[in-house]
Design a protein around this motif. Structure first.
Motif, mmCIF file in Angstrom:
data_model
loop_
_atom_site.group_PDB
_atom_site.id
_atom_site.type_symbol
_atom_site.label_atom_id
_atom_site.label_comp_id
_atom_site.label_asym_id
_atom_site.label_seq_id
_atom_site.Cartn_x
_atom_site.Cartn_y
_atom_site.Cartn_z
ATOM 1 N N LEU A 40 0.963 -1.153 -0.009
ATOM 2 C CA LEU A 40 -0.050 0.052 0.233
ATOM 3 C C LEU A 40 0.861 1.225 -0.094
ATOM 4 C CD1 LEU A 40 -2.583 -0.966 2.650
ATOM 5 C CD2 LEU A 40 -3.073 -1.038 0.230
ATOM 6 N N ALA A 41 0.094 2.158 -0.557
ATOM 7 C CA ALA A 41 1.321 3.532 -0.748
ATOM 8 C C ALA A 41 0.266 4.883 0.089
ATOM 9 C CB ALA A 41 1.589 4.070 -2.039
ATOM 10 N N LEU A 42 0.948 5.392 1.080
ATOM 11 C CA LEU A 42 0.675 6.710 1.342
ATOM 12 C C LEU A 42 1.321 7.651 0.558
ATOM 13 C CD1 LEU A 42 1.288 5.934 5.173
ATOM 14 C CD2 LEU A 42 -0.800 6.666 4.405
ATOM 15 N N ILE A 43 0.453 8.484 -0.334
ATOM 16 C CA ILE A 43 1.279 9.479 -1.156
ATOM 17 C C ILE A 43 0.708 10.797 -0.725
ATOM 18 C CG2 ILE A 43 1.394 10.312 -3.432
ATOM 19 C CD1 ILE A 43 0.173 7.198 -4.358
ATOM 20 N N GLU A 44 1.889 11.436 -0.141
ATOM 21 C CA GLU A 44 1.497 12.462 0.498
ATOM 22 C C GLU A 44 2.154 13.682 -0.425
ATOM 23 O OE1 GLU A 44 3.029 15.196 4.386
ATOM 24 O OE2 GLU A 44 3.821 13.087 4.172
ATOM 25 N N ASP A 45 1.176 14.746 -0.613
ATOM 26 C CA ASP A 45 1.496 16.046 -1.291
ATOM 27 C C ASP A 45 2.436 17.026 -0.434
ATOM 28 O OD1 ASP A 45 -0.261 17.695 0.231
ATOM 29 O OD2 ASP A 45 -1.665 17.797 -1.320
ATOM 30 N N LEU A 46 2.813 18.122 -1.052
ATOM 31 C CA LEU A 46 3.611 19.117 -0.500
ATOM 32 C C LEU A 46 2.892 19.493 0.738
ATOM 33 C CD1 LEU A 46 5.509 20.379 -3.361
ATOM 34 C CD2 LEU A 46 6.231 18.735 -1.948
ATOM 35 N N ASN A 47 1.526 19.677 0.798
ATOM 36 C CA ASN A 47 0.738 20.276 1.956
ATOM 37 C C ASN A 47 0.688 19.404 2.836
ATOM 38 O OD1 ASN A 47 0.573 22.886 0.306
ATOM 39 N ND2 ASN A 47 -1.077 22.005 -0.789
ATOM 40 N N GLY A 48 0.835 18.271 3.127
ATOM 41 C CA GLY A 48 0.812 17.182 4.053
ATOM 42 C C GLY A 48 -0.655 16.428 3.916
ATOM 43 N N ASN A 49 -1.160 16.541 2.744
ATOM 44 C CA ASN A 49 -2.439 15.952 2.532
ATOM 45 C C ASN A 49 -1.973 14.516 1.918
ATOM 46 O OD1 ASN A 49 -3.950 17.916 3.819
ATOM 47 N ND2 ASN A 49 -3.609 18.972 2.122
ATOM 48 N N TYR A 50 -2.972 13.673 1.674
ATOM 49 C CA TYR A 50 -2.981 12.326 1.085
ATOM 50 C C TYR A 50 -3.703 11.944 0.020
ATOM 51 C CZ TYR A 50 0.452 11.611 4.958
ATOM 52 O OH TYR A 50 1.120 11.575 6.186
ATOM 53 N N LEU A 51 -3.341 11.143 -1.096
ATOM 54 C CA LEU A 51 -4.049 10.787 -2.064
ATOM 55 C C LEU A 51 -5.000 9.534 -1.478
ATOM 56 C CD1 LEU A 51 -5.197 10.736 -4.981
ATOM 57 C CD2 LEU A 51 -3.285 9.173 -5.474
ATOM 58 N N ILE A 52 -6.353 9.711 -1.843
ATOM 59 C CA ILE A 52 -7.155 8.437 -1.258
ATOM 60 C C ILE A 52 -8.000 8.311 -2.544
ATOM 61 C CG2 ILE A 52 -7.049 9.053 1.090
ATOM 62 C CD1 ILE A 52 -9.866 10.195 0.897
ATOM 63 N N THR A 53 -8.340 6.889 -2.836
ATOM 64 C CA THR A 53 -9.342 6.567 -3.830
ATOM 65 C C THR A 53 -10.578 5.834 -3.263
ATOM 66 O OG1 THR A 53 -8.269 4.688 -4.060
ATOM 67 C CG2 THR A 53 -7.608 6.407 -5.337
ATOM 68 N N GLN A 54 -11.633 6.143 -3.958
ATOM 69 C CA GLN A 54 -12.922 5.423 -3.591
ATOM 70 C C GLN A 54 -13.026 4.099 -4.579
ATOM 71 O OE1 GLN A 54 -16.637 7.346 -4.217
ATOM 72 N NE2 GLN A 54 -17.160 6.644 -2.149
ATOM 73 N N ARG A 55 -13.471 2.896 -3.763
ATOM 74 C CA ARG A 55 -13.636 1.469 -4.553
ATOM 75 C C ARG A 55 -14.811 1.702 -5.361
ATOM 76 N NH1 ARG A 55 -10.713 -2.905 -2.474
ATOM 77 N NH2 ARG A 55 -12.629 -4.154 -2.618
ATOM 78 N N LYS A 56 -14.814 1.020 -6.510
ATOM 79 C CA LYS A 56 -16.133 0.843 -7.427
ATOM 80 C C LYS A 56 -17.381 0.349 -6.611
ATOM 81 C CE LYS A 56 -15.903 1.524 -11.703
ATOM 82 N NZ LYS A 56 -16.331 2.719 -12.373
ATOM 83 N N ALA A 57 -18.329 0.777 -7.206
ATOM 84 C CA ALA A 57 -19.753 0.410 -6.402
ATOM 85 C C ALA A 57 -20.020 -1.285 -6.679
ATOM 86 C CB ALA A 57 -20.715 1.371 -6.876
ATOM 87 N N ASN A 58 -19.213 -1.591 -7.534
ATOM 88 C CA ASN A 58 -19.647 -3.090 -7.907
ATOM 89 C C ASN A 58 -18.857 -4.135 -7.274
ATOM 90 O OD1 ASN A 58 -17.139 -2.659 -9.197
ATOM 91 N ND2 ASN A 58 -18.043 -3.225 -11.462
ATOM 92 N N LYS A 59 -17.838 -3.530 -6.362
ATOM 93 C CA LYS A 59 -17.075 -4.323 -5.670
ATOM 94 C C LYS A 59 -17.831 -5.437 -4.961
ATOM 95 C CE LYS A 59 -12.720 -3.003 -6.915
ATOM 96 N NZ LYS A 59 -11.694 -3.978 -7.186
ATOM 97 N N LYS A 60 -17.238 -6.680 -4.559
ATOM 98 C CA LYS A 60 -17.975 -7.736 -3.832
ATOM 99 C C LYS A 60 -17.762 -7.265 -2.577
ATOM 100 C CE LYS A 60 -16.211 -11.189 -6.024
ATOM 101 N NZ LYS A 60 -15.920 -12.688 -6.145
ATOM 102 N N TRP A 61 -16.788 -6.719 -2.111
ATOM 103 C CA TRP A 61 -16.295 -6.421 -0.748
ATOM 104 C C TRP A 61 -15.891 -4.989 -0.686
ATOM 105 C CZ3 TRP A 61 -11.123 -5.641 1.567
ATOM 106 C CH2 TRP A 61 -11.389 -5.490 2.919
ATOM 107 N N ALA A 62 -16.422 -4.106 0.363
ATOM 108 C CA ALA A 62 -16.108 -2.861 0.846
ATOM 109 C C ALA A 62 -16.216 -2.051 -0.673
ATOM 110 C CB ALA A 62 -14.549 -2.907 1.107
#
Length: 180
Positions: A40-62
């Motif tokens: 897994l990757a914590l990708i931090e920008d220069l402002n101290g915030n992190y890139l997050i993604t939202q899983r697809k609605a059709n995923k069987k889990w989460a």
């Protein structure tokens, strides 16, 4: 991958040693003493915030849960190679030339669901914005650059995948309660 071939994964023993075996990730169940490798990757920008993604609605889990980029390593990849590939596939960001900090590793053993894996969490700091991100449409519904507070809010709702592990990774790296 050949036509009709699934994604191959390396099999590890309980001591994180390669067994020399590979399996098809989608169709093979892991035995109780078999493990795969995730990164897994914590990708931090220069402002101290992190890139997050939202899983697809059709995923069987989460489905529709938020997460950080990453996933299963392919056969022949170590976790660093796997995270470079996963970040590029999921976000379009090329982190292969960066030196990440390996901030946290853990093991998951679930005899009931055969969900056994080792996971390494890497921390990358880079100059990027959402305009630089190209989300993998097959995997992600949405993406955002989020503050620690926004991540904590999703985590408290129970809709952030691996939240406790990410929290532990950030605390281990900073030696403070940045996300407590």
């Amino acid at each position: 991958r050949g036509k009709g071939m699934g994604e191959r994964i390396d099999i590890y023993d309980a001591n994180r040693r390669l067994t020399g075996e590979t399996k098809d990730r989608k169709t093979s169940k892991l035995a109780d003493d078999e493990y795969m490798l995730y990164a897994l990757a914590l990708i931090e920008d220069l402002n101290g915030n992190y890139l997050i993604t939202q899983r697809k609605a059709n995923k069987k889990w989460a489905a529709l849960w938020w997460e950080i980029p990453g996933g299963g390593c392919h056969a022949g990849e170590d976790s660093r190679q796997g995270i470079n590939r996963e970040v590029l596939e999921e976000t379009g960001l090329d982190v292969s030339g960066l030196t990440p900090v390996s901030v946290y590793s853990y093991v998951n053993h679930d005899a009931e669901s055969h969900d056994n894996y080792f996971c390494d969490i890497y921390h990358f700091r880079l100059d990027f914005s959402m305009e630089d991100v190209t989300l993998q449409v097959e995997e992600t519904e949405d993406g955002a650059i989020a503050s620690i507070e926004e991540i904590k809010k999703e985590g408290s709702k129970g809709t952030f995948l691996h939240y406790q592990r990410i929290r532990e990774a950030l605390m281990a790296e900073s030696h403070t309660s940045i996300i407590s």
